[in-house]
Design a protein around this motif. Sequence first.
Motif, PDB file in Angstrom:
ATOM      1  N   ARG A 113      -0.724 -38.961 119.009  1.00  0.00           N
ATOM      2  CA  ARG A 113      -2.119 -38.711 119.264  1.00  0.00           C
ATOM      3  C   ARG A 113      -2.784 -39.586 118.511  1.00  0.00           C
ATOM      4  O   ARG A 113      -2.336 -40.305 117.747  1.00  0.00           O
ATOM      5  CB  ARG A 113      -2.425 -37.238 118.504  1.00  0.00           C
ATOM      6  N   ARG A 114      -4.079 -40.040 118.899  1.00  0.00           N
ATOM      7  CA  ARG A 114      -4.820 -41.027 118.133  1.00  0.00           C
ATOM      8  C   ARG A 114      -4.983 -40.838 116.914  1.00  0.00           C
ATOM      9  O   ARG A 114      -5.160 -42.042 116.083  1.00  0.00           O
ATOM     10  CB  ARG A 114      -6.338 -40.902 118.722  1.00  0.00           C
ATOM     11  N   SER A 115      -4.978 -39.605 116.303  1.00  0.00           N
ATOM     12  CA  SER A 115      -5.230 -39.531 114.730  1.00  0.00           C
ATOM     13  C   SER A 115      -3.991 -40.001 114.032  1.00  0.00           C
ATOM     14  O   SER A 115      -3.982 -40.061 112.980  1.00  0.00           O
ATOM     15  CB  SER A 115      -5.330 -37.871 114.600  1.00  0.00           C
ATOM     16  N   ASP A 116      -2.701 -40.056 114.985  1.00  0.00           N
ATOM     17  CA  ASP A 116      -1.629 -40.418 114.216  1.00  0.00           C
ATOM     18  C   ASP A 116      -1.670 -41.966 113.965  1.00  0.00           C
ATOM     19  O   ASP A 116      -0.881 -42.268 112.576  1.00  0.00           O
ATOM     20  CB  ASP A 116      -0.416 -40.411 115.230  1.00  0.00           C
ATOM     21  N   TRP A 117      -2.401 -42.575 114.430  1.00  0.00           N
ATOM     22  CA  TRP A 117      -2.566 -44.096 113.944  1.00  0.00           C
ATOM     23  C   TRP A 117      -3.305 -44.333 112.691  1.00  0.00           C
ATOM     24  O   TRP A 117      -3.116 -45.074 111.746  1.00  0.00           O
ATOM     25  CB  TRP A 117      -3.798 -44.832 114.951  1.00  0.00           C
ATOM     26  N   LEU A 118      -4.204 -43.361 112.348  1.00  0.00           N
ATOM     27  CA  LEU A 118      -4.586 -43.279 111.002  1.00  0.00           C
ATOM     28  C   LEU A 118      -3.824 -42.812 109.773  1.00  0.00           C
ATOM     29  O   LEU A 118      -3.608 -43.347 108.824  1.00  0.00           O
ATOM     30  CB  LEU A 118      -5.818 -42.442 110.770  1.00  0.00           C
ATOM     31  N   PHE A 119      -2.881 -41.864 110.266  1.00  0.00           N
ATOM     32  CA  PHE A 119      -1.717 -41.578 109.609  1.00  0.00           C
ATOM     33  C   PHE A 119      -0.736 -42.652 109.197  1.00  0.00           C
ATOM     34  O   PHE A 119      -0.286 -42.849 108.074  1.00  0.00           O
ATOM     35  CB  PHE A 119      -1.174 -40.212 110.288  1.00  0.00           C
ATOM     36  N   ILE A 120      -0.444 -43.395 110.130  1.00  0.00           N
ATOM     37  CA  ILE A 120       0.328 -44.729 110.039  1.00  0.00           C
ATOM     38  C   ILE A 120      -0.277 -45.370 108.820  1.00  0.00           C
ATOM     39  O   ILE A 120       0.477 -46.196 108.093  1.00  0.00           O
ATOM     40  CB  ILE A 120       0.595 -45.267 111.328  1.00  0.00           C
ATOM     41  N   LEU A 121      -1.529 -45.956 109.256  1.00  0.00           N
ATOM     42  CA  LEU A 121      -2.310 -46.753 108.163  1.00  0.00           C
ATOM     43  C   LEU A 121      -2.202 -46.176 106.703  1.00  0.00           C
ATOM     44  O   LEU A 121      -1.787 -47.060 105.817  1.00  0.00           O
ATOM     45  CB  LEU A 121      -3.755 -46.990 108.809  1.00  0.00           C
ATOM     46  N   VAL A 122      -2.479 -45.074 106.603  1.00  0.00           N
ATOM     47  CA  VAL A 122      -2.498 -44.613 105.160  1.00  0.00           C
ATOM     48  C   VAL A 122      -0.863 -44.586 104.600  1.00  0.00           C
ATOM     49  O   VAL A 122      -0.712 -44.667 103.496  1.00  0.00           O
ATOM     50  CB  VAL A 122      -2.973 -43.169 105.324  1.00  0.00           C
ATOM     51  N   THR A 123      -0.241 -44.031 105.473  1.00  0.00           N
ATOM     52  CA  THR A 123       1.394 -44.029 105.035  1.00  0.00           C
ATOM     53  C   THR A 123       2.013 -45.583 104.588  1.00  0.00           C
ATOM     54  O   THR A 123       2.573 -45.750 103.624  1.00  0.00           O
ATOM     55  CB  THR A 123       2.479 -43.570 106.319  1.00  0.00           C
ATOM     56  N   VAL A 124       1.254 -46.463 105.305  1.00  0.00           N
ATOM     57  CA  VAL A 124       1.743 -47.649 105.075  1.00  0.00           C
ATOM     58  C   VAL A 124       1.134 -48.318 103.755  1.00  0.00           C
ATOM     59  O   VAL A 124       1.994 -49.063 102.961  1.00  0.00           O
ATOM     60  CB  VAL A 124       1.679 -48.732 106.109  1.00  0.00           C
ATOM     61  N   GLY A 125      -0.019 -47.758 103.419  1.00  0.00           N
ATOM     62  CA  GLY A 125      -0.614 -48.167 102.251  1.00  0.00           C
ATOM     63  C   GLY A 125      -0.084 -47.561 101.198  1.00  0.00           C
ATOM     64  O   GLY A 125      -0.037 -48.242 100.197  1.00  0.00           O
ATOM     65  N   GLY A 126       0.420 -46.569 101.219  1.00  0.00           N
ATOM     66  CA  GLY A 126       0.944 -45.608 100.300  1.00  0.00           C
ATOM     67  C   GLY A 126       2.554 -46.263  99.932  1.00  0.00           C
ATOM     68  O   GLY A 126       2.829 -46.386  98.657  1.00  0.00           O
ATOM     69  N   MET A 127       3.160 -46.851 101.008  1.00  0.00           N
ATOM     70  CA  MET A 127       4.450 -47.364 100.758  1.00  0.00           C
ATOM     71  C   MET A 127       4.409 -48.580  99.977  1.00  0.00           C
ATOM     72  O   MET A 127       5.212 -48.869  99.008  1.00  0.00           O
ATOM     73  CB  MET A 127       5.015 -47.792 102.210  1.00  0.00           C
ATOM     74  N   CYS A 128       3.076 -49.329 100.172  1.00  0.00           N
ATOM     75  CA  CYS A 128       3.005 -50.562  99.509  1.00  0.00           C
ATOM     76  C   CYS A 128       2.695 -50.407  97.904  1.00  0.00           C
ATOM     77  O   CYS A 128       2.829 -51.210  97.093  1.00  0.00           O
ATOM     78  CB  CYS A 128       1.638 -51.367  99.948  1.00  0.00           C
ATOM     79  N   LEU A 129       2.177 -49.325  97.360  1.00  0.00           N
ATOM     80  CA  LEU A 129       2.115 -48.865  96.086  1.00  0.00           C
ATOM     81  C   LEU A 129       3.508 -49.009  95.290  1.00  0.00           C
ATOM     82  O   LEU A 129       3.308 -49.017  94.170  1.00  0.00           O
ATOM     83  CB  LEU A 129       1.505 -47.623  95.888  1.00  0.00           C
TER      84      LEU A 129
END
Length: 280
Positions: A113-129
């Motif tokens: 879904r389109r909402s998954d792209w926001l999910f991906i962005l947030v997840t990658v940001g969390g990974m960077c932490l």
Amino acid sequence: MPDKSKAILLMAATALIWSSGGLAIKLVEWNPMAITGVRSLLAAATLAALFRGRLRFRFSGIALGAAAGYAGLLITNVAATKLTTSANAILLAYTAPVYVALLAPRLLGEKTRRSDWLFILVTVGGMCLFFMDRLSPSGLWGNIIAVGTGMSYAAFTLCMRAQKDASPVESVILGHLLTGVCGLPFLFSAAPSGSGWAGLLYLGIIQQGVSLALYTWAIKRLGALEAILIMMLEPILNPLLVAVGYGELPGAWAVTGGIVVIGAVTLRAVGPALRLPSRF
């Protein structure tokens, strides 16, 4: 009970069993590759016994891809658990839903879904932490290896789901055998203690063997992204068990990153139930 509901419960049970792996690995004092090799040989034997008379090995590209993905998952997870904190190792491994969300539509025809792209962005940001903690050189390499675990886990999930109309357990056994072969050269280091062997028996027979029997049944009845989201129970429980049983606590940045990743995936999982509009 409908097969779908049973599959969800069995996938959750698999996550609970897998979550004990971090603590058990920490408690076995041995070379990481020797641990993963012995664990996999025991798991392969357990699965062969559980599915005796029903195994039909077909060496297709998908089956071999699942085996290679699972071997990569096992090897990198044990190495990362030894080189960095268990929390970092398991939570970075669960960046796998990002790759599944990206690839499932093309490889499996399962729509993202389109909402998954926001999910991906947030997840990658969390990974960077995770990489903002004060790390030793080995801790840094442990985190990098753990990212490889996530990639391997995604490949395994996609290839297993692609075999939904076949029997995927053979791929798991092949993956364990491949891992066992990779671990053979490291078996000649100093042997573990009696308690270490008890831990290895648990890791091979229960934590991998029995749990994978549950997983192979459930994955045929759940979508790839749905399955991997249910498995997010594992990174919640794994660090808790290690903290209680081993006294190892993750750093503040890693905890923050973990909260971000878990929160994003949880919202992604419950979104359909809440009937969130697609624009969110």
